[in-house]
Design an enzyme around this catalytic site. Structure first.
Site, short mmCIF file in Angstrom:
data_model
loop_
_atom_site.label_atom_id
_atom_site.label_comp_id
_atom_site.label_asym_id
_atom_site.label_seq_id
_atom_site.Cartn_x
_atom_site.Cartn_y
_atom_site.Cartn_z
N HIS A 306 0.85 -1.20 0.00
CA HIS A 306 0.00 0.00 0.00
C HIS A 306 0.87 1.24 0.00
O HIS A 306 1.92 1.25 0.64
CB HIS A 306 -0.91 0.02 1.23
CG HIS A 306 -2.07 0.94 1.06
ND1 HIS A 306 -1.99 2.28 1.30
CD2 HIS A 306 -3.32 0.69 0.62
CE1 HIS A 306 -3.16 2.83 1.03
NE2 HIS A 306 -3.99 1.90 0.60
N ASP A 363 -7.94 -5.52 0.09
CA ASP A 363 -8.45 -6.41 -0.96
C ASP A 363 -8.06 -7.87 -0.75
O ASP A 363 -8.56 -8.75 -1.45
CB ASP A 363 -7.91 -5.96 -2.34
CG ASP A 363 -8.52 -4.65 -2.77
OD1 ASP A 363 -9.70 -4.43 -2.47
OD2 ASP A 363 -7.82 -3.84 -3.39
N1 CMC Z 1 4.11 -7.59 -4.97
C1 CMC Z 1 5.43 -7.53 -5.20
N2 CMC Z 1 6.17 -6.43 -5.06
C2 CMC Z 1 5.55 -5.31 -4.70
C3 CMC Z 1 4.16 -5.28 -4.45
C4 CMC Z 1 3.45 -6.47 -4.58
N3 CMC Z 1 2.12 -6.50 -4.37
N4 CMC Z 1 3.80 -4.03 -4.09
C5 CMC Z 1 4.92 -3.29 -4.13
N5 CMC Z 1 5.98 -4.07 -4.49
C6 CMC Z 1 7.39 -3.65 -4.57
C7 CMC Z 1 7.66 -2.84 -5.82
O1 CMC Z 1 8.06 -3.66 -6.89
C8 CMC Z 1 8.76 -1.92 -5.34
O2 CMC Z 1 9.94 -2.68 -5.29
P1 CMC Z 1 11.39 -1.96 -5.55
O3 CMC Z 1 11.55 -0.97 -4.44
O4 CMC Z 1 12.38 -3.08 -5.54
O5 CMC Z 1 11.27 -1.32 -6.90
C9 CMC Z 1 8.37 -1.62 -3.89
O6 CMC Z 1 7.61 -2.77 -3.47
C10 CMC Z 1 7.53 -0.36 -3.73
O7 CMC Z 1 6.42 -0.49 -4.62
P2 CMC Z 1 5.73 0.71 -5.39
O8 CMC Z 1 5.07 0.19 -6.60
O9 CMC Z 1 6.73 1.83 -5.55
O10 CMC Z 1 4.69 1.16 -4.30
P3 CMC Z 1 3.43 2.08 -4.57
O11 CMC Z 1 3.17 2.80 -3.30
O12 CMC Z 1 3.65 2.92 -5.79
O13 CMC Z 1 2.27 1.04 -4.92
C11 CMC Z 1 0.47 -0.48 -4.70
C12 CMC Z 1 1.28 0.65 -4.03
C13 CMC Z 1 -0.73 -0.81 -3.86
C14 CMC Z 1 -0.01 0.01 -6.09
C15 CMC Z 1 1.39 -1.71 -4.88
O14 CMC Z 1 1.80 -2.17 -3.61
C16 CMC Z 1 0.71 -2.84 -5.66
O15 CMC Z 1 0.76 -2.85 -6.90
N6 CMC Z 1 0.05 -3.82 -4.94
C17 CMC Z 1 -0.70 -4.87 -5.62
C18 CMC Z 1 -2.06 -4.33 -6.07
C19 CMC Z 1 -3.00 -4.13 -4.90
O16 CMC Z 1 -3.16 -4.97 -4.03
N7 CMC Z 1 -3.71 -2.99 -4.92
C20 CMC Z 1 -4.72 -2.66 -3.91
C21 CMC Z 1 -4.28 -1.51 -3.05
S1 CMC Z 1 -5.30 -1.30 -1.57
C22 CMC Z 1 -6.88 -0.92 -2.14
C23 CMC Z 1 -6.94 0.27 -3.01
O17 CMC Z 1 -6.40 1.33 -2.71
O18 CMC Z 1 -7.58 0.17 -4.06
#
Ligand code: CMC
Length: 429
Positions: A306, A363
């Site tokens: 998140h 989720d």
């Molecule tokens: N699985 C594997 N790696 C992950 C995941 C994951 N679910 N989430 C983040 N990472 C890694 C990402 O690759 C990055 O790694 P590195 O630092 O080596 O490049 C690091 O963790 C930080 O990730 P980010 O993409 O920069 O983080 P963000 O704050 O931009 O993204 C997120 C947040 C929710 C989009 C992301 O964690 C994600 O894609 N999660 C899976 C989708 C999900 O469950 N979404 C629902 C969110 S909660 C309900 C809502 O708000 O709708």
């Protein structure tokens, strides 16, 4: 005493005011930065930028705190109803008994949609995603209220708020009925908000249907947990579209579309599909973990991570606790719940997830409960939209009432070609 941050640029020092929130969060006010310095800030993904000041929802991502209008989410999930929480979010206070009864009456009275709209459903293929139908139906509602589309007229907005809240549930249930080829079931106004939705989803004209009280309670809890989450992607979309003075329906339809993405509300559908894939692979959670860690795989552990929560997602904790209890009460055993628990356990022991502070989000477990309730996977994100609607409405109303009235219009740093002359087509290589 006013506080300032000092910024040194090109030998000059600028004083930037510090703004402090009621929970002591700090922001550097850069609203005059470009006018005074000719510089802008660059913050792709907006992880460091506040887009507004709001008194609706407070989140402390490090401590795992979420409150609506000051009330902890855990208390609301246990004690409130979705209708009451919607009132709280939109109008800023818990309703008195009379206010709640009036609000319920409004939601009940406006539960039907214009009969002509039923024909719209016939135009979609049976494979249409219900989020595509929901967004276009909500936008289409604007055609039925041409006299109430002025976002600056509070009387007009007051007419629309309960109507959107009420009709979205009818639209959602009808899209499900259409997708399975059953006749739509008209709302029954003796039922409360959540009971009425379940009735429209699961009743058929050929036999009696009793709404299960446990399902109603569970649905109330799930919708409350989704009801607002400050400036997330869909809410920011609602505010951004609203900032152009687009009407309420257009703004909400845009929010629904932003929610559809798998990084946002679409994740609940993807979690379930991921768990089903793991089940088909003999329940091997390690393979999913390895794939999620491999940046070349393009796969992420859905329902994990998140932007704001870096300790735990309080909504996920409430849902996880409720899962076992609810499935037992409904007399259901779901092997996907066991897989989800094993997947969580394995991820939380893995340094990749620990180091990046990736925890289950809202989720991760919600789909297991929706499945137990008989709600099909493609409808999961629609359920999220039903829940999030009061938040979108509250934020849209607040933006028009308390905002600065300026259209949202970010700047950019241009990295393309500098000026060059047009080349006639015959001379191009
Ligand atoms: N699985 C594997 N790696 C992950 C995941 C994951 N679910 N989430 C983040 N990472 C890694 C990402 O690759 C990055 O790694 P590195 O630092 O080596 O490049 C690091 O963790 C930080 O990730 P980010 O993409 O920069 O983080 P963000 O704050 O931009 O993204 C997120 C947040 C929710 C989009 C992301 O964690 C994600 O894609 N999660 C899976 C989708 C999900 O469950 N979404 C629902 C969110 S909660 C309900 C809502 O708000 O709708």
């Amino acid at each position: 005493m006013s506080e300032f941050a000092e910024l040194k640029l090109d030998g000059k020092t600028y004083k930037l005011p510090i703004i402090t929130g009621t929970e002591d969060e700090k922001a550097i006010d850069i609203r005059k930065l470009r006018a005074e310095t000719n510089y802008i800030t660059l913050d792709s993904g907006y992880g460091n930028s506040g887009s507004c000041q709001s008194s609706i929802t407070f989140i402390d991502g490090d401590k795992g705190i979420l409150r609506y209008r000051g009330y902890p989410i855990e208390q609301l999930a246990e004690k409130s109803t979705f209708t009451e929480t919607a009132y709280l979010l939109v109008y800023g206070k818990l309703p008195t008994a009379t206010e709640l009864a009036d609000f319920r009456e409004m939601l009940t009275r406006h539960s039907l949609i214009h009969e002509d709209m039923l024909h719209f459903y016939d135009g979609y293929p049976s494979t249409a995603h219900p989020m595509a139908i929901l967004s276009s139906m909500v936008c289409s509602l604007s055609s039925y209220y041409p006299e109430w589309l002025d976002p600056h007229d509070q009387n007009q907005v007051n007419q629309l708020v309960p109507r959107v809240l009420s009709k979205i549930r009818t639209i959602a249930a009808y899209s499900f009925k259409k997708s399975i080829g059953q006749p739509v079931i008209y709302p029954k106004n003796s039922l409360d908000y959540c009971a009425n939705f379940l009735y429209m989803m699961f009743a058929v004209p050929s036999e009696p249907y009793e709404v299960d009280e446990e399902m109603v309670k569970t649905l109330n809890m799930l919708l409350i947990l989704h009801a607002d989450h400050e400036q997330n992607c869909s809410t920011s979309t609602v505010r951004m579209v609203g900032s152009s003075d687009a009407n309420l329906f257009a703004s909400i339809a845009a929010g629904i579309l932003a929610l559809w993405g798998p990084k946002h509300g679409g994740a609940n559908q993807e979690v379930m599909e991921m768990l089903e894939t793991i089940q088909r692979n003999d329940g091997d959670v390690k393979k999913a973990i390895e794939m999620a860690k491999d940046k070349n795989s393009g796969f992420r552990l859905m329902g994990f991570g998140h932007r704001v929560y870096k300790n735990h997602d309080p909504r996920a904790q409430v849902i996880k606790k409720a899962c076992d209890r609810i499935l037992a009460k409904m007399n259901r055993v779901d092997p996907l719940l066991e897989i989800a628990k094993r997947l969580e356990e394995a991820a939380l022991k893995d340094s990749y997830f620990v180091d990046r502070k990736l925890y289950p989000n809202v989720d991760f477990y919600s789909g297991v409960i929706y499945r137990a309730m008989g709600i099909p996977t493609p409808m999961f994100t629609v359920m999220f939209a039903l829940g999030r609607l009061p938040g979108w409405l509250a934020q849209w109303v607040e933006m028009h009432r308390d905002g600065e009235g300026r259209i949202d219009r970010p700047r950019q740093i241009y990295k393309g070609e500098t000026v060059r002359d047009y080349t006639p087509i015959a001379q191009r290589k």
